[in-house]
Design a protein around this motif. Sequence first.
Motif, short mmCIF file in Angstrom:
data_model
loop_
_atom_site.label_atom_id
_atom_site.label_comp_id
_atom_site.label_asym_id
_atom_site.label_seq_id
_atom_site.Cartn_x
_atom_site.Cartn_y
_atom_site.Cartn_z
N ASP A 173 0.84 -1.21 0.00
CA ASP A 173 0.00 0.00 0.00
C ASP A 173 0.87 1.25 0.00
O ASP A 173 0.62 2.20 -0.76
CB ASP A 173 -0.92 0.01 1.23
N LEU A 174 1.90 1.28 0.84
CA LEU A 174 2.77 2.45 0.91
C LEU A 174 3.59 2.60 -0.37
O LEU A 174 3.75 3.71 -0.89
CB LEU A 174 3.70 2.34 2.12
N ILE A 175 4.08 1.49 -0.90
CA ILE A 175 4.86 1.53 -2.14
C ILE A 175 4.01 2.11 -3.27
O ILE A 175 4.48 2.94 -4.07
CB ILE A 175 5.36 0.12 -2.50
N ALA A 176 2.74 1.70 -3.35
CA ALA A 176 1.87 2.18 -4.42
C ALA A 176 1.66 3.68 -4.32
O ALA A 176 1.64 4.39 -5.34
CB ALA A 176 0.53 1.44 -4.36
N VAL A 177 1.51 4.20 -3.10
CA VAL A 177 1.30 5.64 -2.92
C VAL A 177 2.55 6.41 -3.34
O VAL A 177 2.48 7.44 -4.03
CB VAL A 177 0.93 5.95 -1.46
N ILE A 178 3.72 5.93 -2.92
CA ILE A 178 4.97 6.62 -3.27
C ILE A 178 5.16 6.63 -4.78
O ILE A 178 5.53 7.65 -5.37
CB ILE A 178 6.17 5.93 -2.57
N ARG A 179 4.87 5.52 -5.44
CA ARG A 179 5.05 5.44 -6.90
C ARG A 179 4.06 6.31 -7.65
O ARG A 179 4.29 6.67 -8.82
CB ARG A 179 4.94 3.99 -7.36
N ALA A 180 2.95 6.65 -7.00
CA ALA A 180 1.96 7.53 -7.64
C ALA A 180 2.36 9.01 -7.55
O ALA A 180 1.70 9.86 -8.14
CB ALA A 180 0.59 7.32 -7.01
N HIS A 181 3.42 9.31 -6.81
CA HIS A 181 3.90 10.68 -6.65
C HIS A 181 5.19 10.89 -7.44
O HIS A 181 5.78 9.95 -7.98
CB HIS A 181 4.15 11.00 -5.17
N ARG A 182 5.62 12.15 -7.47
CA ARG A 182 6.84 12.51 -8.17
C ARG A 182 7.85 13.07 -7.18
O ARG A 182 7.48 13.53 -6.09
CB ARG A 182 6.54 13.55 -9.26
#
Length: 347
Positions: A173-182
């Motif tokens: 879940d945390l990895i997905a959020v980080i990858r959705a940001h720049r």
Amino acid sequence: MRSAYWLADRPRVLYGALVLSIVALIAAVSFLIPTPYQMLLPGPVTDTNTLIEPRPEQTQGAFYLTSIYSDPASVAEWLYAQADPEAGLIPREQARPQHLSRQEYRELLDTMMDSSKTAARVVAFRAAGLEVTVGGQGTLIREVQEGSPAEGVVEVGDVVVSTEGQPVRTMDDLIAVIRAHRPGDRLSLEVRRDDATLALAVTLGESPEEQGRARMGVVIATYQLRYSFPRDLKVQSENLGGPSAGLMFALAIYNSLTPGDLTGGHRFAGTGSMATDGRIGAVGGVSYKVRAAEKAGAEYFLVPSDNADEARRAAHAIQVIPVSSFAEALPFIKQLPPVGEQAVASA
């Protein structure tokens, strides 16, 4: 009346009895005197099909779990190891981390066995086409990399429970959020630290491996990881410890979940730790396990690729099969003709 011959020979009889008594005493004491070595021997083998509940039906062959016998060597056992080519001796500090007591080490081996069984279930269920869901209670911060955006914001032991107002249950879940940001974006975090809940924020950096990909700079794991399985299945492991049974457990579990007899009447033995993604990891004591497998009459020995050379050196009659993943082991087993068909083909 005793004969003159017996009376004349009596000192010799008494002397012989005394010598035998001394030898027996020395032999007995030699079992009590410790040495700085650990003795290793091929251990028992167990068909993992018999450890699965529900047990695979109509299995004609076997998936043997192999083990080693390991115990502190007395003087007598040290002498025995010099004469037995199957026995080995290693410095005792190599057998167990010296900062752990025997009880603590036993508990560590039990924990590793539990993890091995869980990974084997995950891999086998997924290989059988059954869904396994993953859950947790947040994302645990295991390491904060020096000079990273997270340094000075989060600490080792923190548990991230939400980000950007969305719950975080697993590390994915945390990895997905980080990858959705720049890189440069500001990420809000809700973190449990000891008994407190903190609202934190971190400005994401850029990954050194991939331009444009956001990076927080932490090593993470799912906190209180748990798996949910669509069927009840138990794996017995009484008196077993360590991680090396993972591969053979996974094969027996798969055999229980799928129709037919995966063994095809063949007797497989093997060793190897199992990760939840199916990777098979190197283990210790492989040469002793190969000898145990040969004594049990196994035809094939499945071994982690990293241990293949050691296994081949120890093998005589058994065929060594190096594998690096469950996805490699399963096709090899499936392509073998059943034992009955082999007999017909060779007639």
